[in-house]
Design an enzyme around this catalytic site. Structure first.
Site, PDB file in Angstrom:
ATOM      1  N   GLU A  98       0.840  -1.198   0.000  1.00 17.37           N
ATOM      2  CA  GLU A  98       0.000   0.000   0.000  1.00 17.37           C
ATOM      3  C   GLU A  98       0.879   1.254   0.000  1.00 17.37           C
ATOM      4  O   GLU A  98       2.013   1.235   0.471  1.00 17.37           O
ATOM      5  CB  GLU A  98      -0.893   0.022   1.246  1.00 17.37           C
ATOM      6  CG  GLU A  98      -1.950  -1.066   1.227  1.00 17.37           C
ATOM      7  CD  GLU A  98      -2.948  -0.951   2.381  1.00 17.37           C
ATOM      8  OE1 GLU A  98      -4.138  -1.135   2.127  1.00 17.37           O
ATOM      9  OE2 GLU A  98      -2.539  -0.670   3.522  1.00 17.37           O
ATOM     10  N   CYS A 111       3.324   8.999   0.774  1.00 14.69           N
ATOM     11  CA  CYS A 111       3.893   8.084   1.765  1.00 14.69           C
ATOM     12  C   CYS A 111       4.080   6.722   1.082  1.00 14.69           C
ATOM     13  O   CYS A 111       3.105   6.100   0.673  1.00 14.69           O
ATOM     14  CB  CYS A 111       2.914   8.000   2.932  1.00 14.69           C
ATOM     15  SG  CYS A 111       3.446   6.853   4.199  1.00 14.69           S
ATOM     16  N   CYS A 118       6.961  -6.143   7.068  1.00 14.77           N
ATOM     17  CA  CYS A 118       8.102  -5.666   7.861  1.00 14.77           C
ATOM     18  C   CYS A 118       8.392  -6.684   8.956  1.00 14.77           C
ATOM     19  O   CYS A 118       7.482  -7.265   9.537  1.00 14.77           O
ATOM     20  CB  CYS A 118       7.768  -4.308   8.489  1.00 14.77           C
ATOM     21  SG  CYS A 118       9.148  -3.636   9.446  1.00 14.77           S
ATOM     22  N   CYS A 122       6.829  -3.807  15.453  1.00 13.18           N
ATOM     23  CA  CYS A 122       6.428  -2.761  16.410  1.00 13.18           C
ATOM     24  C   CYS A 122       4.967  -3.043  16.792  1.00 13.18           C
ATOM     25  O   CYS A 122       4.141  -3.329  15.923  1.00 13.18           O
ATOM     26  CB  CYS A 122       6.547  -1.375  15.786  1.00 13.18           C
ATOM     27  SG  CYS A 122       8.216  -1.005  15.243  1.00 13.18           S
ATOM     28  N   CYS A 125       1.761  -1.397  15.197  1.00  6.07           N
ATOM     29  CA  CYS A 125       1.777  -1.216  13.744  1.00  6.07           C
ATOM     30  C   CYS A 125       1.193  -2.422  13.010  1.00  6.07           C
ATOM     31  O   CYS A 125       1.603  -3.566  13.231  1.00  6.07           O
ATOM     32  CB  CYS A 125       3.220  -0.984  13.296  1.00  6.07           C
ATOM     33  SG  CYS A 125       3.401  -0.961  11.504  1.00  6.07           S
ATOM     34  N   CYS A 338      -0.526   6.636   9.896  1.00  6.93           N
ATOM     35  CA  CYS A 338       0.748   6.068  10.299  1.00  6.93           C
ATOM     36  C   CYS A 338       0.545   4.777  11.108  1.00  6.93           C
ATOM     37  O   CYS A 338      -0.196   4.760  12.089  1.00  6.93           O
ATOM     38  CB  CYS A 338       1.439   7.121  11.157  1.00  6.93           C
ATOM     39  SG  CYS A 338       3.121   6.744  11.480  1.00  6.93           S
TER      40      CYS A 338
END
Ligand code: SF4
Length: 356
Positions: A98, A111, A118, A122, A125, A338
């Site tokens: 995305e 962005c 990933c 975290c 996230c 975010c």
């Protein structure tokens, strides 16, 4: 589903010099490389059919052996509140990523993602929940920008590597893509307005400093107390705050640049007076700016503080002579803010780094 472009040469991976070598290798005169580069970046050509400065024969030869697009748009989601727009792209190997356009006054921020998923996990996230599937190529990074540019209401004023992935774990490709996007003969995007954002890969920050790359750095700090940071960002186990601080100091001294610290505020986890004091202490020795971001997680365990508490935290840090801004929760309701990017990848589970 896969696109059939895997066998062709993907020209968005090529720097200008590499493009010259490539045209040479297929028997085309050097000077044509300039025409191709301008066609790709000025005209945003999806193929060479409309590059009329080339003969029909040459266009066919290029179309047969090369491709300028490997990604297919499969979904667009737009916020009715602020026009934030999220794009879901299908890559040539069937994986998905995305990217997002955020409109804010005169700013239009693209962005973009640097990896599929990933590994860093975290806790607040959504991308971290996917695990790591693979790095993006320079071309796939560049293509996100070209495709969004075609669809954006305004040209981009800022490009930030704050989409999926940890850019410093794909540094060479991220740098190549950033140089391509800022090439003066192409998009000529201002270098300082390309921001590479890291969760705190200290070795990568040093490498970035040593590379003399002219781009900006943001560090997603989110806690300046070690135990707390480890709980929400396992990367801090490998790169503790002390080491992170030394690497940022090295970066600042080497480049003379200011760093942006991102601080996601999570109610009850990193928003106390002690947290604010430690944030001020951690950032004390750098020229920097702090962006406070109320947490966007959909997980009830990571709620955002109330607006009045965000204001208190911001005022408190500001009173200690830190430059601080609060980032609005743009695109929250469409999961484009975010820490919210996520794509299903045919139930493929990616890998996560274990730091313990
Ligand atoms: S916040 Fe960034 S580094 Fe952390 S899991 Fe998400 S994408 Fe990865």
């Amino acid at each position: 589903m896969q696109t059939n472009n895997l066998a062709k040469t993907y020209l968005l991976n090529h720097s200008r010099d590499e493009l010259v070598q490539f045209v040479n290798s297929i028997g085309i005169e050097n000077y044509r490389a300039d025409q191709l580069f301008k066609g790709i970046y000025h005209q945003l050509l999806p193929d060479f059919n409309n590059l009329t400065t080339l003969s029909k024969e040459l266009r066919k030869k290029l179309n047969d052996s090369t491709t300028l697009r490997t990604m297919v748009l499969t979904k667009t989601t737009k916020s009715i509140h602020d026009n934030t727009t999220k794009f879901l792209w299908l890559l040539a190997d069937g994986l998905k990523i995305e990217s997002v356009i955020i409109y804010e006054g005169k700013r239009t921020t693209f962005c973009i993602s640097s990896q599929v998923g990933c590994a860093l996990d975290c806790k607040f996230c959504a991308t971290g929940k996917m695990g790591f599937l693979r790095n993006l190529s320079p071309g796939e990074i560049v293509e996100q920008v070209l495709l969004m540019k075609e669809r954006a209401e305004n040209p981009p004023t800022n490009i930030v590597f704050m989409g999926m992935g940890e850019p410093l774990l794909n540094l060479n490709k991220v740098l190549k893509a950033s140089f391509l996007l800022s090439d003066p003969e192409g998009l000529a995007f201002p270098r300082k307005r390309i921001t590479i954002s890291t969760s705190g890969i200290a070795s990568g920050i040093r490498k970035l400093a040593d590379s003399d790359a002219p781009f900006s750095l943001a560090v997603s700090l989110n806690a300046a107390i070690e135990e707390k940071r480890r709980r929400i960002m396992p990367v801090s186990i490998k790169y503790p705050l002390d080491e992170l601080k030394r690497s940022i100091k090295y970066y600042v001294e080497k480049t003379g640049k200011r760093v942006t610290f991102e601080y996601i505020l999570i109610a009850g986890k990193n928003d106390s007076k002690e947290d604010a004091d430690m944030l001020v202490k951690f950032t004390h020795s750098f020229p920097c700016k702090i962006n406070l971001i109320p947490c966007n997680s959909l997980d009830e365990e990571y709620p955002a503080p109330t607006p009045s508490h965000v204001k208190w935290f911001s005022d408190y840090v500001h009173e200690k002579h830190r430059t601080v801004t609060v980032r609005l929760r743009k695109g929250w309701e469409i999961q484009a803010a975010c820490g919210q990017l996520y794509s299903e990848n045919n139930s493929k589970k990616g890998s996560k780094v274990s730091f313990v």
